[in-house]
Design a protein around this motif. Structure first.
Motif, PDB file in Angstrom:
ATOM      1  N   GLU A 245      44.651  47.356  50.030  1.00 35.25           N
ATOM      2  CA  GLU A 245      45.863  48.264  50.372  1.00 35.25           C
ATOM      3  C   GLU A 245      46.440  48.915  48.711  1.00 35.25           C
ATOM      4  OE1 GLU A 245      50.042  48.693  52.676  1.00 35.25           O
ATOM      5  OE2 GLU A 245      48.202  47.788  53.754  1.00 35.25           O
ATOM      6  N   ALA A 246      46.733  48.253  47.721  1.00 35.58           N
ATOM      7  CA  ALA A 246      47.171  48.028  46.559  1.00 35.58           C
ATOM      8  C   ALA A 246      46.606  49.306  45.697  1.00 35.58           C
ATOM      9  CB  ALA A 246      47.834  47.239  45.992  1.00 35.58           C
ATOM     10  N   THR A 247      45.420  48.647  45.479  1.00 36.55           N
ATOM     11  CA  THR A 247      44.522  49.424  44.747  1.00 36.55           C
ATOM     12  C   THR A 247      43.786  51.226  44.839  1.00 36.55           C
ATOM     13  OG1 THR A 247      42.538  48.506  45.135  1.00 36.55           O
ATOM     14  CG2 THR A 247      43.946  47.600  43.189  1.00 36.55           C
ATOM     15  N   LYS A 248      44.262  51.032  46.563  1.00 38.04           N
ATOM     16  CA  LYS A 248      44.018  52.280  46.896  1.00 38.04           C
ATOM     17  C   LYS A 248      42.379  52.646  47.012  1.00 38.04           C
ATOM     18  CE  LYS A 248      47.963  54.648  47.590  1.00 38.04           C
ATOM     19  NZ  LYS A 248      48.734  52.967  48.372  1.00 38.04           N
ATOM     20  N   VAL A 249      41.684  51.854  47.217  1.00 39.12           N
ATOM     21  CA  VAL A 249      39.858  52.003  46.843  1.00 39.12           C
ATOM     22  C   VAL A 249      39.628  51.610  48.795  1.00 39.12           C
ATOM     23  CG1 VAL A 249      37.827  50.412  46.082  1.00 39.12           C
ATOM     24  CG2 VAL A 249      40.170  50.186  44.484  1.00 39.12           C
ATOM     25  N   THR A 250      38.942  53.154  49.183  1.00 40.56           N
ATOM     26  CA  THR A 250      38.587  52.433  50.177  1.00 40.56           C
ATOM     27  C   THR A 250      37.201  51.996  50.314  1.00 40.56           C
ATOM     28  OG1 THR A 250      39.274  55.001  49.872  1.00 40.56           O
ATOM     29  CG2 THR A 250      37.787  54.572  52.038  1.00 40.56           C
ATOM     30  N   ALA A 251      37.348  50.886  51.699  1.00 42.44           N
ATOM     31  CA  ALA A 251      35.983  50.253  52.015  1.00 42.44           C
ATOM     32  C   ALA A 251      36.181  49.841  52.909  1.00 42.44           C
ATOM     33  CB  ALA A 251      36.353  49.202  51.326  1.00 42.44           C
ATOM     34  N   THR A 252      34.622  48.696  53.528  1.00 44.55           N
ATOM     35  CA  THR A 252      34.856  48.937  54.833  1.00 44.55           C
ATOM     36  C   THR A 252      35.084  47.553  55.235  1.00 44.55           C
ATOM     37  OG1 THR A 252      32.887  48.150  55.154  1.00 44.55           O
ATOM     38  CG2 THR A 252      32.562  50.124  55.173  1.00 44.55           C
ATOM     39  N   MET A 253      35.151  47.256  56.023  1.00 46.45           N
ATOM     40  CA  MET A 253      35.653  45.903  56.322  1.00 46.45           C
ATOM     41  C   MET A 253      34.658  44.595  55.762  1.00 46.45           C
ATOM     42  SD  MET A 253      37.831  43.234  57.608  1.00 46.45           S
ATOM     43  CE  MET A 253      39.125  44.054  58.925  1.00 46.45           C
ATOM     44  N   LYS A 254      32.938  45.172  56.044  1.00 47.35           N
ATOM     45  CA  LYS A 254      32.340  44.037  55.794  1.00 47.35           C
ATOM     46  C   LYS A 254      32.310  43.763  53.643  1.00 47.35           C
ATOM     47  CE  LYS A 254      28.110  41.587  55.437  1.00 47.35           C
ATOM     48  NZ  LYS A 254      28.210  40.559  57.057  1.00 47.35           N
ATOM     49  N   GLU A 255      32.804  45.078  53.234  1.00 45.75           N
ATOM     50  CA  GLU A 255      32.941  45.310  51.997  1.00 45.75           C
ATOM     51  C   GLU A 255      33.796  44.428  51.408  1.00 45.75           C
ATOM     52  OE1 GLU A 255      31.268  49.577  50.759  1.00 45.75           O
ATOM     53  OE2 GLU A 255      32.966  49.787  51.335  1.00 45.75           O
ATOM     54  N   MET A 256      34.906  44.808  52.160  1.00 48.66           N
ATOM     55  CA  MET A 256      36.349  43.590  51.868  1.00 48.66           C
ATOM     56  C   MET A 256      35.649  42.282  52.175  1.00 48.66           C
ATOM     57  SD  MET A 256      39.510  45.855  53.191  1.00 48.66           S
ATOM     58  CE  MET A 256      38.814  47.043  54.220  1.00 48.66           C
TER      59      MET A 256
ATOM     60  N   ASN B 112      34.632  36.574  50.065  1.00 50.54           N
ATOM     61  CA  ASN B 112      33.534  36.179  50.028  1.00 50.54           C
ATOM     62  C   ASN B 112      33.096  35.625  48.560  1.00 50.54           C
ATOM     63  OD1 ASN B 112      34.059  35.226  52.727  1.00 50.54           O
ATOM     64  ND2 ASN B 112      32.026  36.538  53.692  1.00 50.54           N
ATOM     65  N   ARG B 113      32.961  36.564  47.526  1.00 47.90           N
ATOM     66  CA  ARG B 113      32.525  36.471  46.595  1.00 47.90           C
ATOM     67  C   ARG B 113      33.634  36.361  45.427  1.00 47.90           C
ATOM     68  NH1 ARG B 113      27.732  40.751  44.224  1.00 47.90           N
ATOM     69  NH2 ARG B 113      27.884  39.571  41.946  1.00 47.90           N
ATOM     70  N   TYR B 114      34.409  36.691  45.527  1.00 40.78           N
ATOM     71  CA  TYR B 114      35.731  37.122  44.577  1.00 40.78           C
ATOM     72  C   TYR B 114      36.969  35.831  44.751  1.00 40.78           C
ATOM     73  CZ  TYR B 114      32.681  40.074  42.232  1.00 40.78           C
ATOM     74  OH  TYR B 114      31.185  40.796  42.164  1.00 40.78           O
ATOM     75  N   VAL B 115      37.257  36.148  46.093  1.00 37.89           N
ATOM     76  CA  VAL B 115      39.007  35.720  46.508  1.00 37.89           C
ATOM     77  C   VAL B 115      38.464  34.186  46.341  1.00 37.89           C
ATOM     78  CG1 VAL B 115      40.274  35.328  47.849  1.00 37.89           C
ATOM     79  CG2 VAL B 115      39.847  37.748  47.100  1.00 37.89           C
ATOM     80  N   LYS B 116      37.359  33.807  47.052  1.00 38.26           N
ATOM     81  CA  LYS B 116      37.371  32.353  47.916  1.00 38.26           C
ATOM     82  C   LYS B 116      36.665  31.146  46.850  1.00 38.26           C
ATOM     83  CE  LYS B 116      36.798  32.819  53.081  1.00 38.26           C
ATOM     84  NZ  LYS B 116      36.656  33.038  53.879  1.00 38.26           N
ATOM     85  N   THR B 117      36.528  31.732  46.032  1.00 31.32           N
ATOM     86  CA  THR B 117      35.385  31.424  44.688  1.00 31.32           C
ATOM     87  C   THR B 117      36.294  31.404  43.537  1.00 31.32           C
ATOM     88  OG1 THR B 117      34.730  32.731  43.464  1.00 31.32           O
ATOM     89  CG2 THR B 117      33.431  32.282  44.959  1.00 31.32           C
ATOM     90  N   LEU B 118      37.816  31.374  43.486  1.00 29.76           N
ATOM     91  CA  LEU B 118      38.647  31.350  42.426  1.00 29.76           C
ATOM     92  C   LEU B 118      38.714  29.673  41.962  1.00 29.76           C
ATOM     93  CD1 LEU B 118      41.490  32.983  43.559  1.00 29.76           C
ATOM     94  CD2 LEU B 118      40.250  34.074  42.132  1.00 29.76           C
ATOM     95  N   ARG B 119      39.025  29.005  40.645  1.00 25.81           N
ATOM     96  CA  ARG B 119      38.719  27.970  40.392  1.00 25.81           C
ATOM     97  C   ARG B 119      39.408  28.181  39.221  1.00 25.81           C
ATOM     98  NH1 ARG B 119      35.371  27.112  43.448  1.00 25.81           N
ATOM     99  NH2 ARG B 119      33.395  27.215  43.635  1.00 25.81           N
ATOM    100  N   LEU B 120      40.075  27.199  39.203  1.00 23.20           N
ATOM    101  CA  LEU B 120      41.200  26.485  38.274  1.00 23.20           C
ATOM    102  C   LEU B 120      40.294  25.638  37.490  1.00 23.20           C
ATOM    103  CD1 LEU B 120      44.528  25.589  38.284  1.00 23.20           C
ATOM    104  CD2 LEU B 120      44.293  23.313  38.918  1.00 23.20           C
ATOM    105  N   LYS B 121      40.629  26.334  35.563  1.00 20.12           N
ATOM    106  CA  LYS B 121      40.367  26.094  34.685  1.00 20.12           C
ATOM    107  C   LYS B 121      40.872  25.541  33.836  1.00 20.12           C
ATOM    108  CE  LYS B 121      37.403  27.668  30.928  1.00 20.12           C
ATOM    109  NZ  LYS B 121      36.811  29.089  30.779  1.00 20.12           N
ATOM    110  N   VAL B 122      41.761  24.859  32.325  1.00 15.93           N
ATOM    111  CA  VAL B 122      41.657  24.748  31.402  1.00 15.93           C
ATOM    112  C   VAL B 122      41.392  25.861  30.568  1.00 15.93           C
ATOM    113  CG1 VAL B 122      42.582  22.554  29.733  1.00 15.93           C
ATOM    114  CG2 VAL B 122      42.089  21.977  32.193  1.00 15.93           C
ATOM    115  N   ASN B 123      42.833  26.362  29.574  1.00 10.50           N
ATOM    116  CA  ASN B 123      42.043  27.523  28.919  1.00 10.50           C
ATOM    117  C   ASN B 123      41.770  26.939  27.287  1.00 10.50           C
ATOM    118  OD1 ASN B 123      44.838  27.028  28.203  1.00 10.50           O
ATOM    119  ND2 ASN B 123      45.109  28.506  28.274  1.00 10.50           N
TER     120      ASN B 123
END
Length: 105
Positions: free
Chosen positions: A66-77, A82-93
């Motif tokens: 919504e914030a980026t105004k990118v149009t997508a289907t529910m499946k794309e979201m 699943n690919r990026y939000v749920k796989t966020l990782r905590l890391k030490v820089n």
């Protein structure tokens, strides 16, 4: 946006150095905008990293789209979630501090 024939490497490098998202007009006819969409979505996701605790991943994904105004289907979201939000990782820089990293592979 630029045209392939009218934009050199120097301009693209300058845009990238200043954090300006860009893509070729020529790519809109060939569905070549995925890289641009992903960059914009990642930038918005990074804004939410400090406040992730207690967030629902799919609701956060909806906010990002919504914030980026990118149009997508529910499946794309759901796929993005699943690919990026749920796989966020905590890391030490390299400075020895915790950071949250977006898995892009």
């Amino acid at each position: 946006m630029y045209e392939y024939e009218k934009c050199g490497t120097a301009i693209k490098n300058a845009l990238a150095q200043h954090g300006i998202y860009y893509c070729a007009i020529d790519d809109f006819c060939t569905a070549g905008t995925e890289k641009l969409k992903r960059a914009v979505l990642f930038a918005e996701l990074e804004k939410h990293l400090p406040s992730l605790i207690g967030e629902n991943p799919l609701e956060l994904t909806h906010k990002i789209y919504e914030a980026t105004k990118v149009t997508a289907t529910m499946k794309e979201m759901e796929n993005f979630c699943n690919r990026y939000v749920k796989t966020l990782r905590l890391k030490v820089n390299s400075e020895g501090k915790f950071v949250i990293e977006i898995q892009t592979i």
